[in-house]
Design an enzyme around this catalytic site. Sequence first.
Site, PDB file in Angstrom:
ATOM      1  N   CYS A   1       0.886  -1.291   0.065  1.00 26.73           N
ATOM      2  CA  CYS A   1       0.092  -0.046   0.135  1.00 26.73           C
ATOM      3  C   CYS A   1       0.834   1.174  -0.169  1.00 26.73           C
ATOM      4  O   CYS A   1       2.092   1.121   0.301  1.00 26.73           O
ATOM      5  CB  CYS A   1      -0.894  -0.067   1.486  1.00 26.73           C
ATOM      6  SG  CYS A   1      -1.885  -1.573   1.472  1.00 26.73           S
TER       7      CYS A   1
ATOM      8  N   ARG B   1       4.675   0.033  -6.546  1.00 23.96           N
ATOM      9  CA  ARG B   1       4.444  -0.634  -5.419  1.00 23.96           C
ATOM     10  C   ARG B   1       3.301  -1.785  -5.497  1.00 23.96           C
ATOM     11  O   ARG B   1       3.568  -2.796  -4.544  1.00 23.96           O
ATOM     12  CB  ARG B   1       4.268   0.222  -4.074  1.00 23.96           C
ATOM     13  CG  ARG B   1       5.370   1.078  -3.981  1.00 23.96           C
ATOM     14  CD  ARG B   1       5.157   2.205  -2.782  1.00 23.96           C
ATOM     15  NE  ARG B   1       4.964   1.369  -1.597  1.00 23.96           N
ATOM     16  CZ  ARG B   1       6.278   1.268  -0.776  1.00 23.96           C
ATOM     17  NH1 ARG B   1       7.244   1.601  -1.235  1.00 23.96           N
ATOM     18  NH2 ARG B   1       6.290   0.560   0.163  1.00 23.96           N
TER      19      ARG B   1
ATOM     20  N   TRP C   1      -3.264  -2.455  -1.379  1.00 24.76           N
ATOM     21  CA  TRP C   1      -3.078  -3.787  -1.609  1.00 24.76           C
ATOM     22  C   TRP C   1      -3.791  -4.702  -0.574  1.00 24.76           C
ATOM     23  O   TRP C   1      -3.339  -4.925   0.490  1.00 24.76           O
ATOM     24  CB  TRP C   1      -1.660  -4.038  -1.826  1.00 24.76           C
ATOM     25  CG  TRP C   1      -0.980  -5.440  -2.181  1.00 24.76           C
ATOM     26  CD1 TRP C   1      -0.960  -5.515  -3.828  1.00 24.76           C
ATOM     27  CD2 TRP C   1      -0.533  -6.286  -1.706  1.00 24.76           C
ATOM     28  NE1 TRP C   1      -0.394  -6.786  -4.049  1.00 24.76           N
ATOM     29  CE2 TRP C   1      -0.108  -7.320  -2.941  1.00 24.76           C
ATOM     30  CE3 TRP C   1      -0.254  -6.746  -0.469  1.00 24.76           C
ATOM     31  CZ2 TRP C   1       0.344  -8.635  -2.804  1.00 24.76           C
ATOM     32  CZ3 TRP C   1       0.381  -7.879  -0.323  1.00 24.76           C
ATOM     33  CH2 TRP C   1       0.719  -8.909  -1.083  1.00 24.76           C
TER      34      TRP C   1
ATOM     35  N   ASN D   1      -1.486   2.035   6.439  1.00 21.21           N
ATOM     36  CA  ASN D   1      -0.522   0.962   5.680  1.00 21.21           C
ATOM     37  C   ASN D   1      -0.156   0.189   7.271  1.00 21.21           C
ATOM     38  O   ASN D   1       0.070   0.564   8.169  1.00 21.21           O
ATOM     39  CB  ASN D   1       0.656   1.415   5.203  1.00 21.21           C
ATOM     40  CG  ASN D   1       0.572   1.744   3.789  1.00 21.21           C
ATOM     41  OD1 ASN D   1      -0.744   1.859   3.248  1.00 21.21           O
ATOM     42  ND2 ASN D   1       1.629   2.342   3.302  1.00 21.21           N
ATOM     43  N   GLY D   2      -0.454  -1.222   7.001  1.00 24.85           N
ATOM     44  CA  GLY D   2      -0.050  -2.074   7.873  1.00 24.85           C
ATOM     45  C   GLY D   2      -1.170  -2.857   8.385  1.00 24.85           C
ATOM     46  O   GLY D   2      -2.205  -3.113   7.654  1.00 24.85           O
TER      47      GLY D   2
ATOM     48  N   GLU E   1      18.064 -17.113  -9.723  1.00 29.54           N
ATOM     49  CA  GLU E   1      17.384 -15.366  -9.885  1.00 29.54           C
ATOM     50  C   GLU E   1      16.896 -15.443 -11.497  1.00 29.54           C
ATOM     51  O   GLU E   1      15.865 -14.979 -11.375  1.00 29.54           O
ATOM     52  CB  GLU E   1      18.733 -14.547  -9.778  1.00 29.54           C
ATOM     53  CG  GLU E   1      18.546 -13.115 -10.446  1.00 29.54           C
ATOM     54  CD  GLU E   1      17.410 -12.404  -9.827  1.00 29.54           C
ATOM     55  OE1 GLU E   1      16.854 -12.913  -8.743  1.00 29.54           O
ATOM     56  OE2 GLU E   1      17.040 -11.570 -10.243  1.00 29.54           O
TER      57      GLU E   1
ATOM     58  N   LYS F   1      13.076 -14.185 -11.880  1.00 25.51           N
ATOM     59  CA  LYS F   1      12.828 -13.070 -12.908  1.00 25.51           C
ATOM     60  C   LYS F   1      11.563 -13.381 -14.126  1.00 25.51           C
ATOM     61  O   LYS F   1      10.603 -12.880 -14.235  1.00 25.51           O
ATOM     62  CB  LYS F   1      13.955 -12.710 -13.679  1.00 25.51           C
ATOM     63  CG  LYS F   1      14.750 -11.421 -13.531  1.00 25.51           C
ATOM     64  CD  LYS F   1      14.290 -10.440 -12.714  1.00 25.51           C
ATOM     65  CE  LYS F   1      13.775 -10.769 -11.289  1.00 25.51           C
ATOM     66  NZ  LYS F   1      14.379 -10.334 -10.206  1.00 25.51           N
TER      67      LYS F   1
ATOM     68  N   GLU G   1       7.932 -14.348 -12.196  1.00 26.01           N
ATOM     69  CA  GLU G   1       7.335 -13.323 -11.559  1.00 26.01           C
ATOM     70  C   GLU G   1       6.701 -12.259 -12.579  1.00 26.01           C
ATOM     71  O   GLU G   1       5.864 -11.585 -12.498  1.00 26.01           O
ATOM     72  CB  GLU G   1       8.171 -12.642 -10.507  1.00 26.01           C
ATOM     73  CG  GLU G   1       9.282 -11.656 -11.205  1.00 26.01           C
ATOM     74  CD  GLU G   1      10.067 -11.061  -9.854  1.00 26.01           C
ATOM     75  OE1 GLU G   1       9.173 -10.536  -8.916  1.00 26.01           O
ATOM     76  OE2 GLU G   1      11.158 -10.776  -9.894  1.00 26.01           O
TER      77      GLU G   1
ATOM     78  N   HIS H   1      19.266 -36.107 -10.022  1.00 30.24           N
ATOM     79  CA  HIS H   1      18.839 -36.694  -8.771  1.00 30.24           C
ATOM     80  C   HIS H   1      17.352 -36.421  -8.561  1.00 30.24           C
ATOM     81  O   HIS H   1      16.690 -36.285  -7.433  1.00 30.24           O
ATOM     82  CB  HIS H   1      19.343 -35.749  -7.603  1.00 30.24           C
ATOM     83  CG  HIS H   1      21.034 -36.205  -7.397  1.00 30.24           C
ATOM     84  ND1 HIS H   1      21.355 -37.299  -6.823  1.00 30.24           N
ATOM     85  CD2 HIS H   1      22.307 -35.348  -7.673  1.00 30.24           C
ATOM     86  CE1 HIS H   1      22.820 -37.127  -6.934  1.00 30.24           C
ATOM     87  NE2 HIS H   1      23.070 -36.197  -7.425  1.00 30.24           N
TER      88      HIS H   1
ATOM     89  N   LYS I   1       5.977  -4.400  -4.750  1.00 25.47           N
ATOM     90  CA  LYS I   1       7.624  -4.120  -4.950  1.00 25.47           C
ATOM     91  C   LYS I   1       8.128  -4.314  -3.679  1.00 25.47           C
ATOM     92  O   LYS I   1       9.172  -4.337  -3.417  1.00 25.47           O
ATOM     93  CB  LYS I   1       7.850  -2.553  -5.370  1.00 25.47           C
ATOM     94  CG  LYS I   1       9.183  -2.009  -5.178  1.00 25.47           C
ATOM     95  CD  LYS I   1       9.710  -3.073  -6.667  1.00 25.47           C
ATOM     96  CE  LYS I   1      11.285  -2.753  -6.685  1.00 25.47           C
ATOM     97  NZ  LYS I   1      12.297  -3.565  -7.361  1.00 25.47           N
TER      98      LYS I   1
HETATM   99  C1  AGP Z   1      12.355  -9.843  -6.962  1.00 20.47           C
HETATM  100  O1  AGP Z   1      12.378  -9.556  -8.334  1.00 20.47           O
HETATM  101  C2  AGP Z   1      11.021  -9.526  -6.204  1.00 20.47           C
HETATM  102  N1  AGP Z   1      10.399  -8.348  -6.598  1.00 20.47           N
HETATM  103  C3  AGP Z   1      11.161 -10.006  -4.917  1.00 20.47           C
HETATM  104  O2  AGP Z   1      11.590 -11.317  -4.691  1.00 20.47           O
HETATM  105  C4  AGP Z   1      12.199  -8.963  -3.960  1.00 20.47           C
HETATM  106  O3  AGP Z   1      13.581  -9.247  -4.213  1.00 20.47           O
HETATM  107  C5  AGP Z   1      11.902  -9.447  -2.533  1.00 20.47           C
HETATM  108  O4  AGP Z   1      10.527  -9.211  -2.082  1.00 20.47           O
HETATM  109  C6  AGP Z   1      13.093  -8.863  -1.521  1.00 20.47           C
HETATM  110  O5  AGP Z   1      12.600  -7.469  -1.554  1.00 20.47           O
HETATM  111  P1  AGP Z   1      13.622  -6.391  -0.990  1.00 20.47           P
HETATM  112  O6  AGP Z   1      14.820  -6.486  -1.797  1.00 20.47           O
HETATM  113  O7  AGP Z   1      13.073  -4.891  -1.164  1.00 20.47           O
HETATM  114  O8  AGP Z   1      13.734  -6.771   0.458  1.00 20.47           O
END
Ligand code: AGP
Length: 606
Positions: A2, A27, A75, A99-100, A482, A486, A489, A505, A601
């Site tokens: 949020c 976000r 959110w 927020n929270g 990684e 990418k 997501e 395995h 985000k």
């Molecule tokens: C990565 O592309 C994602 N957006 C997500 O995994 C992100 O890395 C994770 O939420 C950690 O966020 P931060 O680095 O802001 O702590």
Amino acid sequence: MCGIVGYVGKKEAQDVLVGGLRRLEYRGYDSAGIATLDDNDEAHLARSVGKISELSSVLEKAPQTGHLGIGHTRWATHGGVTETNAHPHHAGDIYLVHNGIIENYKELKAELKDYDFASDTDTEVLAALIDSNYKDGVSLKDAVAKSLKRIRGTYGIAVFSPKEPGTIVVARLGSPLIIGLGHGETLIASDASALLGYTREAIYLNDGELAVCTKDGAEVFSLDLKHLDSKPETIEGNVEQIQKSGYDHFLLKEIMEQATTLHNTLSGRINPKLGKMHLGGPNLTEKEMRDINHVVIVGCGTAYYAGLLASYFMEQLVPDLTTEVVIASEYRYRSFHLPKNSVALIVSQSGETADTLACLREIKKRGIKTLGIVNAVGSTIAREVDGGTYVHAGPEISVASTKAFTAQVVAMLMFGGMLAEYHGGDPKLIAEYTRELSILPEEIEKTLNTHRETMEQLAKKYAKYDDALYLGRDTAYPIALEGALKLKEISYIHAEGYASGELKHGPIALIDDRFFEVFTILDNWLFDKACGGLHEVRARGGKTIILTNSKADIEADDIVRIDSPIKLLAPILLNTLQQLLAYYIAIERGNDVDQPRNLAKSVTVE
Ligand code: AGP
């Protein structure tokens, strides 16, 4: 997560609020709203499900006037995605955004019998609680303070009332709030990017603080209403950094600008002539540096993978060092023990990730030194670590983290290079890493510019698959993880990252023509091993893409070779190709690249 904005000053609040919410769109959210107070002290509320453009349509039909207001992008956590559940919430004389999560909202709601609740949210309960305390001449500040003392959970809030025009009360516990100090105007935001262009001076509220904001500034108090001296800080970044600057998406901009931002990460921290690296921030004495014998690296998602890659580099550089890399959401609840002379690297782009922040606090309870590897200046994690370093990648707007990953790896590598000096590390190896770091930005630029079109073509060929396996060995293994993240997501393709030595395995049972595989193969002593599994995969119909810095012949459906003098840091170069592949496949699949479904985000809730 949020987003909160607030404004009081001489401008039309509606324009400032909607503009601020647009800055926070990245976000992730599913509804939005604003509330303003007009010059007749009448409050107006507008909310909508969906994008900010929906809210703008509502406001076109019923524009709001006034020079004070609050806004929110939601959110959904408590209650579905509906207009009724969208913020701001209103109860009696109180208008509030939050927020929270309020854990005891049900108990509080049961007490508030005089209120009819229209929504399913915990936030509306907080608005009613504050209104119930806002009686008999009690000031808004006092009513907010009294109410917040009843709250269990986290909050970042902004509140106003027609009874106190010209005033917005804000407070935070576990959810960031920043107060921008302008000339004759004051702004409020949960993220500094909403303040850029208005002011560079801000007060970052700390947990347990509240503030009374007027057009002339802000006064900060504890919840016991003790006046606190708050030192304004300078906001980093500029408006240009939070604009697309000609790119179709923030994600492509952030991938392509890595060379530039990496210069900022490296600036003043490496000396290729002397073959040395130096980070300013760790705040560790020489003795503490010598005594460190264990490094635990904490993060979530991409930050975790950055730590995993950095751990390989650190082990190579520091002879007697042990490392462990942990997923924050798991580690925070484990009964973990750390050796006395440990140091914890807390890795987070946003500096607000709830699980990572909780780990930080757990580790600090054990008396272990904590160092932040953080991008967002002034963020909660950056403020709570014992020391650390900003990675200076600039605001990262796209939900998928790219430039921050590269910057985080490099920052942790530099910490390792510095540590090596105190632990009899091989000066030649330290010098070699330093030399490669000094040319890494230009090599990233060359790699991206040389292969961008190739990756776009490959994306057209592989976008139709629904399953993918990313494989790598040694320092290419964290890159495989990684790369898979990418892809999954932003394209929504089921993608898994795996150590290529693990194929036999189990995972090899999966392979058939449903899959395509991305093998990252390094030109190093494990080359032959790294090719292991490739033939088995191909024999079972897997379509294979090879990303490599090797000149050797490799059988594959597609191969992308980078030509670079960089060897040790080749995984970082090859990862930029994965970033491009994920971006272009997501485009091919018509996805919202910068705001993928269900994602935020910064995950500031558990
Ligand atoms: C990565 O592309 C994602 N957006 C997500 O995994 C992100 O890395 C994770 O939420 C950690 O966020 P931060 O680095 O802001 O702590």
